[in-house]
Design a protein around this motif. Sequence first.
Motif, short mmCIF file in Angstrom:
data_model
loop_
_atom_site.label_atom_id
_atom_site.label_comp_id
_atom_site.label_asym_id
_atom_site.label_seq_id
_atom_site.Cartn_x
_atom_site.Cartn_y
_atom_site.Cartn_z
N UNK A 1 -32.74 9.75 -22.01
CA UNK A 1 -34.08 9.35 -21.57
C UNK A 1 -34.71 10.51 -20.82
N UNK A 2 -36.01 10.73 -21.01
CA UNK A 2 -36.66 11.85 -20.30
C UNK A 2 -36.78 11.57 -18.82
N UNK A 3 -36.57 12.58 -18.02
CA UNK A 3 -36.71 12.44 -16.58
C UNK A 3 -38.19 12.48 -16.20
N UNK A 4 -38.50 12.03 -15.00
CA UNK A 4 -39.87 12.09 -14.50
C UNK A 4 -40.35 13.53 -14.40
N UNK A 5 -39.43 14.45 -14.04
CA UNK A 5 -39.80 15.86 -13.93
C UNK A 5 -40.21 16.44 -15.27
N UNK A 6 -39.49 16.06 -16.33
CA UNK A 6 -39.81 16.57 -17.66
C UNK A 6 -41.19 16.07 -18.09
N UNK A 7 -41.43 14.78 -17.97
CA UNK A 7 -42.71 14.22 -18.42
C UNK A 7 -43.86 14.76 -17.60
N UNK A 8 -43.71 14.81 -16.28
CA UNK A 8 -44.80 15.30 -15.43
C UNK A 8 -45.08 16.78 -15.70
N UNK A 9 -44.02 17.56 -15.97
CA UNK A 9 -44.22 18.97 -16.27
C UNK A 9 -44.94 19.18 -17.58
#
Length: 319
Positions: free
Chosen positions: A4-12
């Motif tokens: 699952x994608x992390x919040x850091x990945x999606x926000x970046x």
Amino acid sequence: MKIAPSKELISGIRAGLQALRENLVEPMGLSITAHDGKFGWGFYKYKALPGHPHPGNAGNGWSHPVNTPVLAAHAPRDWPKDGSFPRDVKCTLNDVKAFVQAVADGAALGRDYTLEVAWRKGSAPDMCVDGAVGILSDINILRGGAENYAYYPDSIDEVSLVSKNGEPVDTAKEELWKGKFRRLKDNEQISTNAYMQPPKVDNPIVVAGAWYVDSLPGGIVAELTDGKLVSFSISPLRAIDAATLKSYDGEHPRKQHGSPLPKPLYPFYGLEKNDESLSEILRLRVTPSEKAAFEAYAASLEPRQNVSDVLREFIRSKI
């Protein structure tokens, strides 16, 4: 094992996509790479948005962002630590598809893409077989007919079959390879040009604004000139009409976490921004007690509103 994608990945990724759009380009490719328990990502293959001063200035129909470099549009392989999928995690193709869909929705990328997945060599005989499990290496999200040239150079001039001492090996075969590479490039440019061509709309829908919001993954919320909120799907890029719009009952996007739809993308949805909206500032002089009373009134409304929203709604009700 599911990933699952992390919040850091999606926000970046979302910040990078927004930065590119604000710099008048739309990326056709997104690469996400697993590496030693961490991950990196980066956009590539940019197409010019309306208003770009030099569309196609990078050759092969690609354009540079107007303000280069846009550092937010990529992340090194070690950013951030403890990434979404370490290199040694085994997963299935369906796991990757779900992962990419979550990234695309969370980053407002849309779902009109093709997916290319690379697995660690020898990790699985055939990852397309139901139940097959492999070790993930690289993901490429490709939009609008873009290609990921994993086995092709950046230029036809770099296609050369030579021996160890630098002598030509087979000039006829080399010409065949060049022809194949040229056809790939031509087909890609034709398809991505068509993808990035705004539709011709006689009567665009005029809106006060449009936003991506976290509460509606894969969707866009727009405010009509009468203050009504509506929503529609991010992808595919196409002109919307009244029948496409759905009523949106959530909070106003300005009160939510999200980001505005960049103005150069409005034509791709058949929208026109009402520049008159919020362009005039009405300055009022009130006493401290009057100001406090009005703020208290706005805060007492359900759902809670700010002073500007209450004042705008009152003015619109009298027009």
